[in-house]
Design an enzyme around this catalytic site. Structure first.
Site, PDB file in Angstrom:
ATOM      1  N   ASN A  33       0.851  -1.191   0.000  1.00  0.00           N
ATOM      2  CA  ASN A  33       0.000   0.000   0.000  1.00  0.00           C
ATOM      3  C   ASN A  33       0.887   1.242   0.000  1.00  0.00           C
ATOM      4  O   ASN A  33       2.106   1.133   0.097  1.00  0.00           O
ATOM      5  CB  ASN A  33      -0.955  -0.023   1.201  1.00  0.00           C
ATOM      6  CG  ASN A  33      -0.212  -0.030   2.514  1.00  0.00           C
ATOM      7  OD1 ASN A  33       0.394   0.973   2.904  1.00  0.00           O
ATOM      8  ND2 ASN A  33      -0.216  -1.157   3.195  1.00  0.00           N
ATOM      9  N   ARG A  34       0.273   2.401  -0.116  1.00  0.00           N
ATOM     10  CA  ARG A  34       1.029   3.642  -0.331  1.00  0.00           C
ATOM     11  C   ARG A  34       1.444   4.350   0.950  1.00  0.00           C
ATOM     12  O   ARG A  34       1.904   5.492   0.907  1.00  0.00           O
ATOM     13  CB  ARG A  34       0.211   4.612  -1.184  1.00  0.00           C
ATOM     14  CG  ARG A  34      -0.074   4.104  -2.579  1.00  0.00           C
ATOM     15  CD  ARG A  34      -0.767   5.179  -3.407  1.00  0.00           C
ATOM     16  NE  ARG A  34      -1.279   4.641  -4.653  1.00  0.00           N
ATOM     17  CZ  ARG A  34      -0.526   4.412  -5.729  1.00  0.00           C
ATOM     18  NH1 ARG A  34       0.765   4.695  -5.708  1.00  0.00           N
ATOM     19  NH2 ARG A  34      -1.061   3.911  -6.822  1.00  0.00           N
TER      20      ARG A  34
END
Ligand code: CTP
Ligand code: CA
Length: 228
Positions: free
Chosen positions: A34-35
């Site tokens: 994920n970011r």
């Protein structure tokens, strides 16, 4: 500098902060991630340190360096993060789950790199849910009086506003505090600025903050301070 001066109002407390984003292996070279940069978690650790706490930072794939002076436990996957947080939580006064933890992981990562084959169908990756570390901490209460805090990044949608989603999540998780983070509109992941509303276990707003991730961090510790 004067602006950094804070009361040592967390002195004598051991706080655990998880930060960053987990990565779940698909094969030896690929992962589901994920970011999350870890900036908010690192800011929380830095702020707690400045206020006199002993800090354990459970660090998952940080894009920024951890602050000096904190005990760093490096993890990769959601399972590793769970183990590290549970171990550190045994003697913690406060646990803040700022990490973006994978909700699902591949059931059985491939031992060898997945290859393309001419004419063959694309592979399907079977997923299984991970353990919800925050809900587990809030449920098991391994240490009496421990304050358990979650973060939730939310967007408004057809089913409700940011705060409505946050309130439902607060009730579901059972944490003492849930910092609800409005994402989108230049806020949240990867950005410098942040906006949060802090909810109690019943989903009632107890504080809010907008500004740098350091400002948000201090507002969160203020809310924690009222409970310990
Ligand atoms: N969290 C956790 N373990 C997980 C997933 C999430 O401890 N396996 C924690 C996060 O660290 C965060 C809080 O739960 O403090 C909220 O995470 P979020 O992703 O917003 O909530 P979910 O319950 O996973 O719901 P959804 O992603 O479906 O919105
Ligand atoms: Ca999630």
């Amino acid at each position: 500098a004067l602006v950094d001066a804070r009361p040592a109002d967390l002195a004598g407390l051991h706080v655990v902060v998880s930060a960053g984003g987990t990565r779940e292996p698909v094969d030896p070279v690929r992962y589901l991630g994920n970011r999350s940069s870890g900036r908010q978690g690192v800011a929380l650790a830095r702020a707690a340190l400045a206020r006199g706490a002993r800090v354990t930072l459970v660090a998952a794939n940080l894009a920024v360096p951890p602050p000096g002076g904190v005990d760093v436990v490096t993890v990769g996957t959601a399972a590793q993060l769970r183990d590290a947080v549970r171990t550190a939580a045994k003697d913690a006064d406060v646990v803040v789950m700022a990490a973006a933890v994978a909700d699902f992981r591949p059931v059985s990562p491939a031992d060898a790199k997945i290859k393309k084959r001419e004419g063959a169908a694309a592979p399907t990756i079977e997923l299984v849910e991970t353990v919800d570390v925050l809900a587990e901490l809030a449920r098991d209460r391994v240490r009496p009086g421990q304050v358990v805090v979650g973060f939730a990044a939310e967007t408004g949608d057809a089913h409700g506003s940011v705060l409505e989603h946050g309130r439902a999540k607060a009730l579901r998780k059972g944490a003492d505090l849930l910092a609800v983070n409005a994402v989108g509109d230049g806020l949240g992941f990867g950005t410098e600025d942040n906006e949060v509303t802090i909810l109690d276990a019943a989903g009632r707003p107890v504080a809010s903050a907008r500004g740098s991730k350091d400002d948000v961090a201090h507002a969160l510790w203020d809310a924690v301070r009222a409970l310990v």
